[in-house]
Write an enzyme that holds these catalytic residues in place. Structure first.
Site, PDB file in Angstrom:
ATOM      1  N   LEU A 100      76.478  50.449 -64.780  1.00  0.00           N
ATOM      2  CA  LEU A 100      77.823  50.232 -64.251  1.00  0.00           C
ATOM      3  C   LEU A 100      77.980  51.124 -63.031  1.00  0.00           C
ATOM      4  O   LEU A 100      77.595  52.298 -63.069  1.00  0.00           O
ATOM      5  CB  LEU A 100      78.889  50.598 -65.288  1.00  0.00           C
ATOM      6  CG  LEU A 100      79.067  49.649 -66.479  1.00  0.00           C
ATOM      7  CD1 LEU A 100      79.968  50.282 -67.530  1.00  0.00           C
ATOM      8  CD2 LEU A 100      79.634  48.309 -66.038  1.00  0.00           C
ATOM      9  N   ASP A 101      78.546  50.596 -61.943  1.00  0.00           N
ATOM     10  CA  ASP A 101      78.708  51.446 -60.762  1.00  0.00           C
ATOM     11  C   ASP A 101      79.756  52.520 -61.043  1.00  0.00           C
ATOM     12  O   ASP A 101      80.468  52.484 -62.051  1.00  0.00           O
ATOM     13  CB  ASP A 101      79.042  50.618 -59.517  1.00  0.00           C
ATOM     14  CG  ASP A 101      80.382  49.908 -59.599  1.00  0.00           C
ATOM     15  OD1 ASP A 101      81.373  50.531 -60.024  1.00  0.00           O
ATOM     16  OD2 ASP A 101      80.450  48.723 -59.221  1.00  0.00           O
ATOM     17  N   ALA A 102      79.837  53.492 -60.147  1.00  0.00           N
ATOM     18  CA  ALA A 102      80.645  54.688 -60.407  1.00  0.00           C
ATOM     19  C   ALA A 102      82.098  54.356 -60.711  1.00  0.00           C
ATOM     20  O   ALA A 102      82.719  54.980 -61.580  1.00  0.00           O
ATOM     21  CB  ALA A 102      80.552  55.646 -59.222  1.00  0.00           C
ATOM     22  N   SER A 104      83.332  51.551 -61.924  1.00  0.00           N
ATOM     23  CA  SER A 104      83.529  50.643 -63.054  1.00  0.00           C
ATOM     24  C   SER A 104      83.541  51.430 -64.352  1.00  0.00           C
ATOM     25  O   SER A 104      83.048  52.557 -64.429  1.00  0.00           O
ATOM     26  CB  SER A 104      82.426  49.583 -63.086  1.00  0.00           C
ATOM     27  OG  SER A 104      82.479  48.774 -61.927  1.00  0.00           O
ATOM     28  N   ARG A 184      82.457  42.386 -57.982  1.00  0.00           N
ATOM     29  CA  ARG A 184      83.155  42.941 -56.815  1.00  0.00           C
ATOM     30  C   ARG A 184      82.795  42.175 -55.542  1.00  0.00           C
ATOM     31  O   ARG A 184      83.669  41.850 -54.728  1.00  0.00           O
ATOM     32  CB  ARG A 184      82.802  44.424 -56.655  1.00  0.00           C
ATOM     33  CG  ARG A 184      83.316  45.319 -57.773  1.00  0.00           C
ATOM     34  CD  ARG A 184      82.972  46.780 -57.494  1.00  0.00           C
ATOM     35  NE  ARG A 184      83.299  47.639 -58.610  1.00  0.00           N
ATOM     36  CZ  ARG A 184      84.501  48.171 -58.826  1.00  0.00           C
ATOM     37  NH1 ARG A 184      85.486  47.919 -57.984  1.00  0.00           N
ATOM     38  NH2 ARG A 184      84.715  48.952 -59.868  1.00  0.00           N
TER      39      ARG A 184
END
Length: 217
Positions: A100-102, A104, A184
């Site tokens: 998961l990106d930062a 999220s 996104r």
């Protein structure tokens, strides 16, 4: 489970490294050298390397409700807020499944079960991932259909498997693909920015009511 996977799961070496050990004749099964890469040890078999008995590691599965602002890495020179700071030190060797990106948040599985990790992340298994998304403005009436039709990202057709509109600014999106920052980037193509993105399900594994920043086994 083939012999090289057995050795890799025990933390002895990578699968390639295990193949080299097998080829070199350093692996024995019940006292006899085994160079058969396709051999599958039974639970009662005694597997040794250089005479040392190999024990299978206990499988560990951790579900973390990742908060926004934490990065999926063990070390980052730009921040101390990594997902491993949310877990006891004894779990620092576990691998996360599905980054998961930062910014999220939501469900993140950590495990030492490499077979499960591959099954959950490899595209051929088409494992569903479900997300709840908050948009920066009211969604257009055709946005769910446009997300289902998809756009081209990184040379591939990126599309949502299912989209449900929960409110004027909230969507529930199900993916089978694993393209980087897919939701996104798809929304940006249609002129929307993501204010919040939370993964709530991977396959049959659900986040449930686990509080943000907490974990369970």
């Amino acid at each position: 489970m083939r012999l090289n996977r057995f050795l890799a799961a025990a933390g002895i070496a990578s699968r390639r490294g295990a193949d080299e050990l097998i080829a070199a004749g350093r692996v024995t099964v019940n006292g006899k050298p085994c160079r058969d890469f396709h051999f599958q040890p039974a639970p009662t078999d005694h597997v040794k390397i250089d005479g040392k008995l190999i024990h299978q590691r206990a499988r560990i599965y951790i579900v973390l409700n990742k908060p926004a602002g934490f990065v999926c890495t063990r070390r980052d020179p730009n921040t101390t807020d990594t997902i491993y700071h949310l877990l006891p030190l004894k779990f620092s060797a576990l691998a996360y499944v599905g980054r998961l990106d930062a910014q999220s948040e939501g469900l993140l599985l950590l495990t030492n079960d490499g077979d499960l990790a591959q099954r959950l992340t490899h595209p051929r298994f088409k494992i569903e991932k479900e997300y709840e998304v908050v948009l920066d403005r009211v969604a257009s009436s055709d946005l769910p259909q446009r997300l289902s039709r998809g756009v081209v990202l990184d040379g591939k057709r990126a599309r949502a498997k299912r989209v449900q509109q929960l409110s004027p600014t909230r969507l529930r999106i199900v993916l089978e693909q694993g393209i980087n920052r897919q939701i996104r980037r798809m929304l940006e193509r249609f002129g929307f920015h993501t204010k919040k993105l939370a993964r709530i399900r991977t396959g049959h594994l659900r986040l449930g009511d686990l509080p943000r920043g907490h974990w369970r086994m």
